[in-house]
Design a protein around this motif. Structure first.
Motif, PDB file in Angstrom:
ATOM      1  N   GLY B 205     -27.090 -34.253  30.428  1.00 38.60           N
ATOM      2  CA  GLY B 205     -26.778 -33.469  31.626  1.00 38.60           C
ATOM      3  C   GLY B 205     -28.031 -32.924  32.271  1.00 38.60           C
ATOM      4  O   GLY B 205     -29.151 -33.347  31.964  1.00 38.60           O
ATOM      5  N   THR B 206     -27.847 -31.982  33.155  1.00 42.68           N
ATOM      6  CA  THR B 206     -28.978 -31.433  33.906  1.00 42.68           C
ATOM      7  C   THR B 206     -29.944 -30.694  32.991  1.00 42.68           C
ATOM      8  O   THR B 206     -31.153 -30.753  33.191  1.00 42.68           O
ATOM      9  CB  THR B 206     -28.493 -30.464  35.004  1.00 42.68           C
ATOM     10  OG1 THR B 206     -27.070 -30.476  35.015  1.00 42.68           O
ATOM     11  CG2 THR B 206     -29.035 -30.854  36.338  1.00 42.68           C
ATOM     12  N   GLN B 207     -29.411 -29.988  31.993  1.00 40.13           N
ATOM     13  CA  GLN B 207     -30.324 -29.227  31.139  1.00 40.13           C
ATOM     14  C   GLN B 207     -31.287 -30.149  30.396  1.00 40.13           C
ATOM     15  O   GLN B 207     -32.414 -29.776  30.100  1.00 40.13           O
ATOM     16  CB  GLN B 207     -29.549 -28.327  30.155  1.00 40.13           C
ATOM     17  CG  GLN B 207     -28.924 -29.017  28.958  1.00 40.13           C
ATOM     18  CD  GLN B 207     -27.570 -29.651  29.311  1.00 40.13           C
ATOM     19  OE1 GLN B 207     -27.250 -29.850  30.468  1.00 40.13           O
ATOM     20  NE2 GLN B 207     -26.791 -29.977  28.301  1.00 40.13           N
ATOM     21  N   ASP B 208     -30.844 -31.402  30.164  1.00 42.83           N
ATOM     22  CA  ASP B 208     -31.737 -32.338  29.505  1.00 42.83           C
ATOM     23  C   ASP B 208     -32.883 -32.757  30.411  1.00 42.83           C
ATOM     24  O   ASP B 208     -33.981 -33.043  29.945  1.00 42.83           O
ATOM     25  CB  ASP B 208     -30.959 -33.578  29.059  1.00 42.83           C
ATOM     26  CG  ASP B 208     -29.929 -33.233  28.016  1.00 42.83           C
ATOM     27  OD1 ASP B 208     -30.262 -32.418  27.140  1.00 42.83           O
ATOM     28  OD2 ASP B 208     -28.817 -33.758  28.080  1.00 42.83           O
ATOM     29  N   LEU B 209     -32.623 -32.775  31.706  1.00 42.30           N
ATOM     30  CA  LEU B 209     -33.703 -33.128  32.631  1.00 42.30           C
ATOM     31  C   LEU B 209     -34.852 -32.150  32.501  1.00 42.30           C
ATOM     32  O   LEU B 209     -36.020 -32.527  32.586  1.00 42.30           O
ATOM     33  CB  LEU B 209     -33.183 -33.127  34.068  1.00 42.30           C
ATOM     34  CG  LEU B 209     -32.404 -34.369  34.490  1.00 42.30           C
ATOM     35  CD1 LEU B 209     -32.044 -34.282  35.958  1.00 42.30           C
ATOM     36  CD2 LEU B 209     -33.244 -35.620  34.243  1.00 42.30           C
ATOM     37  N   ILE B 371     -40.368 -32.642  17.616  1.00 48.33           N
ATOM     38  CA  ILE B 371     -40.485 -31.183  17.543  1.00 48.33           C
ATOM     39  C   ILE B 371     -39.733 -30.547  18.711  1.00 48.33           C
ATOM     40  O   ILE B 371     -38.911 -29.638  18.530  1.00 48.33           O
ATOM     41  CB  ILE B 371     -41.972 -30.756  17.570  1.00 48.33           C
ATOM     42  CG1 ILE B 371     -42.681 -31.240  16.304  1.00 48.33           C
ATOM     43  CG2 ILE B 371     -42.095 -29.252  17.713  1.00 48.33           C
ATOM     44  CD1 ILE B 371     -44.163 -30.995  16.295  1.00 48.33           C
ATOM     45  N   VAL B 372     -40.011 -31.049  19.921  1.00 48.51           N
ATOM     46  CA  VAL B 372     -39.330 -30.513  21.099  1.00 48.51           C
ATOM     47  C   VAL B 372     -37.824 -30.694  20.959  1.00 48.51           C
ATOM     48  O   VAL B 372     -37.038 -29.775  21.251  1.00 48.51           O
ATOM     49  CB  VAL B 372     -39.858 -31.196  22.389  1.00 48.51           C
ATOM     50  CG1 VAL B 372     -39.009 -30.810  23.597  1.00 48.51           C
ATOM     51  CG2 VAL B 372     -41.301 -30.848  22.631  1.00 48.51           C
ATOM     52  N   GLY B 373     -37.427 -31.884  20.481  1.00 45.49           N
ATOM     53  CA  GLY B 373     -36.010 -32.155  20.325  1.00 45.49           C
ATOM     54  C   GLY B 373     -35.341 -31.202  19.358  1.00 45.49           C
ATOM     55  O   GLY B 373     -34.234 -30.718  19.610  1.00 45.49           O
ATOM     56  N   MET B 379     -29.444 -26.692  22.744  1.00 50.00           N
ATOM     57  CA  MET B 379     -29.165 -26.734  24.173  1.00 50.00           C
ATOM     58  C   MET B 379     -28.901 -28.131  24.693  1.00 50.00           C
ATOM     59  O   MET B 379     -28.458 -28.301  25.818  1.00 50.00           O
ATOM     60  CB  MET B 379     -30.355 -26.165  24.953  1.00 50.00           C
ATOM     61  CG  MET B 379     -30.525 -24.666  24.817  1.00 50.00           C
ATOM     62  SD  MET B 379     -32.265 -24.251  25.026  1.00 50.00           S
ATOM     63  CE  MET B 379     -32.579 -24.971  26.635  1.00 50.00           C
ATOM     64  N   SER B 380     -29.253 -29.142  23.913  1.00 52.04           N
ATOM     65  CA  SER B 380     -29.271 -30.489  24.473  1.00 52.04           C
ATOM     66  C   SER B 380     -28.288 -31.408  23.765  1.00 52.04           C
ATOM     67  O   SER B 380     -27.968 -31.218  22.592  1.00 52.04           O
ATOM     68  CB  SER B 380     -30.688 -31.048  24.352  1.00 52.04           C
ATOM     69  OG  SER B 380     -30.677 -32.417  24.610  1.00 52.04           O
ATOM     70  N   ASP B 381     -27.820 -32.406  24.489  1.00 55.16           N
ATOM     71  CA  ASP B 381     -26.908 -33.378  23.896  1.00 55.16           C
ATOM     72  C   ASP B 381     -27.662 -34.546  23.268  1.00 55.16           C
ATOM     73  O   ASP B 381     -27.060 -35.397  22.622  1.00 55.16           O
ATOM     74  CB  ASP B 381     -25.975 -33.962  24.976  1.00 55.16           C
ATOM     75  CG  ASP B 381     -25.142 -32.873  25.623  1.00 55.16           C
ATOM     76  OD1 ASP B 381     -24.886 -31.865  24.949  1.00 55.16           O
ATOM     77  OD2 ASP B 381     -24.765 -33.054  26.790  1.00 55.16           O
TER      78      ASP B 381
END
Lengths: 648, 648
Positions: B205-209, B371-373, B379-381
């Motif tokens: 979704g947008t949050q992943d962008l 690490i970021v993931g 928060m992310s799918d």
């Protein structure tokens, strides 16, 4: 139809198609004749440097979009991919010239593309975006733009097209996400990958390689034949189309009726098949699309041919590519469908409707791929659906002669990476075989339309000529400070776009080549009307004061200023104007004894429009002539030297 | 190690690595210094027209292959991809010159590549084959060759590289099929796709962008920093390496010890984790590769850091990319691994061992991606494994600045087409950001090695100069019929490879430029020893009788004939030889007042080696000078015009 009123049903079906097709043809014929056909050859020629006004005009854009929608809905055997490439290029052109002055749409901040190279880059990006949107294949779009469309490649261009298609992919993806709930009809279904075939590793052995080679050969032969027949048909059509708009519309109507008759009549030939047991999909389908069409079959049965004919193009392709459905289509159905699509694809292309070639080619290729797959079924481990994919690849390779881009587009369409080596192989074989017969379909159309397309290499016979051999026409040159009357006269009697400027005594000691002025720049200078009584060289400061940099920039679509628009008094005609400030003092030159082949390579590699030919020995007038694109065309050279062809 | 003899174990491990590393360094230092490093910058420079003998010599090939094997087995943080590109190019060169005369391997039927362009094409294909084999990515190989390696693109070249990589793909596939039963170690496992991540549609979704943008920015910053630090380290290393072979070996040994210490010592920092319940894979792994390494942990537990360090590079990448394994690695393990790989990658590149950059960059990128993931997990799918993929993409974009080819290579490595829009986006962001800091890593190395690489565009300051400004050195020209002594003298005192030929009275009426002769052709002509007593023009038939076409063909590796090899008597020195038959009478020329920028574009676009500068005004000597690649280098121009830099 359920009430057995077959003829009324046909009239309703055919009538709808006819009205849609005739509207598309009327749009094309009356508003923008350049919008007919695929548009890829035109874009290719434009990017090669052919500057034809109407190719990318706003009216073409308008007709291309609506004509394509009408054409596809009118049931013709044509695709929307080529028109989308052309549409992308038109939009890019519109943006690149900062909007259209004619239609009062202008944006000043967009006018930074007023030179050939930047505008070409922008239009390449537009073409890439078109493919990316049509196939939902962003990387395929980049490769298509580079392999088929662009004539000059640069690293920066790669990066720009990549940027464009990345934006296309993200926007597409967002729209699909937005439409997932069925708000936009069929658009939201399927995601970015249109025909998802991905699965576990399909295993294949040596015997499959033989099947691949057979498919490649078939693709090459059918592709070569397709191009040959298309060329013939287009020549016949061009005679019809030249008679004016009504005959164009009449031709379109004829083809529309034939198409309707085929797609309504042929399914009667096929027998009904019982629906497969345990299938996930609805059978027969009630809605618009789907795998199985009932078409007069009893409940629980479907008509194979109708499933192909009475379907959206996308669903027909999906049916052909579908896996694990060995017996969905009868052999005879596939044969009938292949012949119908092959012939309809041929006769449909030349009509006055925006029409792409990708879809007919993929449909025909997938059909014979499936035929081969079904025939070889017992010997091979590969599913007929994958054979259909390979068949489509082979026919694409045979007609369009693209390799990397077709490969990546198919990959992105089907998500079937495991087949990559086989797809590559089949493309290589079909392209190699078809190249023995003729050129690619787009190259053929470019030649047939008479667009002066320059090949990247020089022809062998050019090695026997020198640059001065092909210089044609009387040379018209200006003095550095020239009488206005002479300039106006020269501009009126010739259509040349570039004139050499030669300083003569008393301005210089001996006649000396200063450079080249462009017609458009001379016109802008004349419109400033700063003329002198005496023949003296000026400082040039007037030009800087009077004009901004953008006044000399290349005009967009619209033909810019014309000499007929300017009127001068008798007195002004006798005055002088200094051409030095607008002269390009570093034009590319070749010596008259330069091999024509080398001059042609220079011309093409640098994307020139004028190449000055200078004399080898001193003491003569310092310019022999100007070579333009038309002087280097094979037709022109063979016209001057008819014996050349025989000796090779 | 099981008996707690840790120090002995380290000695055994480090010792093995050291011996392997030292052998590789010795091979490199003593046999072929050109084999050190990645080889991609050298191939890139060669394809740009830099003709350095040793770059593609057979000895380089030998050392590249074995040095790379030794280097990878020696545990260094380096990849085999760059060396494989160089290897492919070397093999292509060996084939292109019809084998090597020096090593008595010659094939006559292969000598049809004795000109610059065909040989360049062949070497481009070789480079593409290298990438295709290294990543098992045939389309990626084509794109790599076009985007990074080649300087001139043509449609034919695209088609040839595509053919090459298709053959590579088919052969690879056949070998994998053959090795599937485990006959060839790890080779047969996994099929053509090395890190298969394919799955159902991952939704984002947008949050992943936002996460993607963060990753892109990180990749750009780390990439720019990496290039900056690498440049500094290479400058230090080049001082060390210039001291001779022993210091090269010593440097390699030092790095080997540091690497061994890191990969042996750092896993002690990590705590043991219990094996995941219900995993399909063995845990801990006993064999050579696998997901989980025990490393002193109790049964049923594994050490995360050891799973990354004590593993093949491929398996480490596979671990990082693996999906559904959110908690496999501790955050601290990933941090330690990232810092270690980033630093080791930096210090390893410059040592005298064939070393690629792809693997360290992918490893480091995948680590920070993970690490970021993991940080953004809630928060992310998107799975952390996919974040690792995106991280690798961003770091590749940040260091190498390739776009389309990295995108396709990653696609072919992972078979994860659904991530394509995100990969494209992350590449664009990281490349754009890193481009603000410095140039791509390969371009930097080309500049640092002093290879005269010509950019496709002209530098802005060139617009203020004209062609004659940068012509350097005294002009040496020959008469059309020249005294042998003069020619021999000129060849001895200069290293020029091209000489203008000027006819003077009495052969012509006034001094007149005939064309250009190449040093190599003059040497072949002189070796024929057909000299004349008188200064008269001949018919040229002697040359045709005495020599075949291939005698004048470009020699392969090996420097060809030398002037020192030819001895002439006093009498012969006083005789004359007619240069007309071997003169290129259509050399490309520019007028001395031509803008230098335009001359540079001409030179680069046509891939010239010599560009003749002719005078503008008649009555002077008909040639002003010759422009070569070196005259157009920024260093040379800035040396002549030191004030130029200041004004810009």
């Amino acid at each position: 139809m359920l009430q057995k009123r077959y003829f009324t049903a046909f009239l309703a079906y055919g009538g709808c198609n006819l009205v849609l097709g005739a509207t598309a043809a009327a749009l094309c014929a009356y508003i923008a004749p350049a919008a007919a056909g695929s548009g890829i050859p035109e874009v290719k020629a434009y990017l090669n440097g052919v500057d034809a006004y109407s190719i990318l005009a706003p009216s073409t854009l308008f007709v291309k979009i609506f004509g394509s929608i009408l054409g596809v809905s009118g049931g013709f055997v044509l695709g929307k991919e080529g028109p989308m490439v052309h549409t992308g290029a038109c939009i890019a052109n519109l943006l690149g010239q900062g909007g259209s002055r004619k239609y009062h749409l202008t944006w000043n901040w967009l006018k930074y593309f007023k030179n050939d190279r930047d505008r070409r880059d922008l239009i390449t990006c537009g073409a890439a975006a078109g493919v990316a949107a049509a196939f939902r294949a962003p990387v395929g779009g980049v490769l298509f733009a580079l392999e088929e469309a662009a004539s000059w490649w640069r690293s920066a261009l790669l990066w720009r097209t990549f940027f464009t298609t990345a934006v296309v992919a993200v926007v597409l993806r967002a729209l699909i996400e937005f439409c997932r709930k069925g708000k936009c009809g069929l658009f939201g279904q399927g995601g970015l990958i249109m025909f998802d075939l991905s699965s576990n590793v399909p295993s294949y052995g040596t015997q499959d390689l033989i099947a691949i080679i057979i498919l490649g050969v078939i693709g090459g032969v059918f592709g070569g034949l397709f191009n040959f027949l298309l060329d013939r048909i287009l020549r016949v059509y061009s005679i019809i189309n030249e008679r004016g708009a009504p005959s164009k519309i009449l031709l379109t109507i004829t083809i529309s009726i034939i198409t309707s008759a085929c797609s309504y009549g042929l399914p009667w030939l096929a027998a009904c098949s019982p629906c497969p047991v345990g299938s996930m999909e609805e059978c027969p389908t009630i809605g618009r699309s789907g795998n199985f069409k009932s078409f007069q079959c009893p409940p629980g049965h479907y008509n194979g041919l109708a499933s192909l004919f009475f379907n959206t193009n996308d669903d027909a392709i999906r049916n052909l590519f579908s896996r694990g459905t060995e017996n969905e289509f009868h052999m005879s159905s596939l044969f009938v469908f292949f012949i119908a699509i092959y012939c309809l694809g041929l006769v449909t292309y030349g009509i006055a409707v925006p029409s792409g070639l990708f879809i007919p080619v993929i449909l025909a290729g997938a059909t014979y791929g499936r035929i081969v797959g079904t025939l070889l079924g017992p010997m091979s481990d590969i599913d007929p659906g994958l054979f259909a994919l390979l068949g489509a690849a082979s026919f694409l390779g045979g007609t369009m002669r693209m390799t990397v881009s077709v490969c990546v587009i198919l990959l992105e369409l089907t998500n079937e990476l495991h087949m990559l080596p086989l797809v590559m192989l089949v493309l290589l074989i079909s392209k190699t075989i078809a190249d023995c017969f003729n050129k690619g379909v787009y190259d053929q159309i470019v030649v047939m339309k008479g667009l002066p397309f320059m090949e990247a290499h020089a022809e062998p016979y050019m090695r026997h000529l020198v640059a001065s051999d092909v210089v044609s026409g009387p040379l018209i040159s200006f003095s550095g400070v020239e009488k206005v009357g002479n300039i106006v006269h020269a501009l009126r009697i010739t259509g040349h776009n570039g004139f050499p400027v030669v300083d003569e005594p008393p301005v210089s000691e001996a006649p000396e080549l200063v450079g080249l002025v462009l017609r458009s720049h001379v016109l802008v200078l004349l419109s400033g009307r700063n003329f002198m009584k005496e023949k003296v060289k000026t400082s040039g400061s007037f030009v800087l004061r009077r004009f901004g940099a953008f006044d000399f920039a290349k005009p967009g679509s619209g033909k810019g200023m014309k000499i007929e628009d300017l009127d001068f008094t008798e007195e002004e005609m006798e005055m002088y104007v200094d051409l030095h400030p607008i002269t390009n003092t570093s034009p590319y030159t070749v010596v008259e004894t330069m091999s024509l082949a080398k001059a042609a390579v220079l011309f093409r590699a640098l994307g020139l429009r004028h190449l000055l030919v200078v004399p080898k020995t001193p003491g003569r007038f310092p310019i022999v002539g100007i070579l333009t694109r038309h002087d280097l065309m094979p037709e022109h050279i063979h016209g001057l030297f008819p014996n050349l062809r025989k000796s090779h």
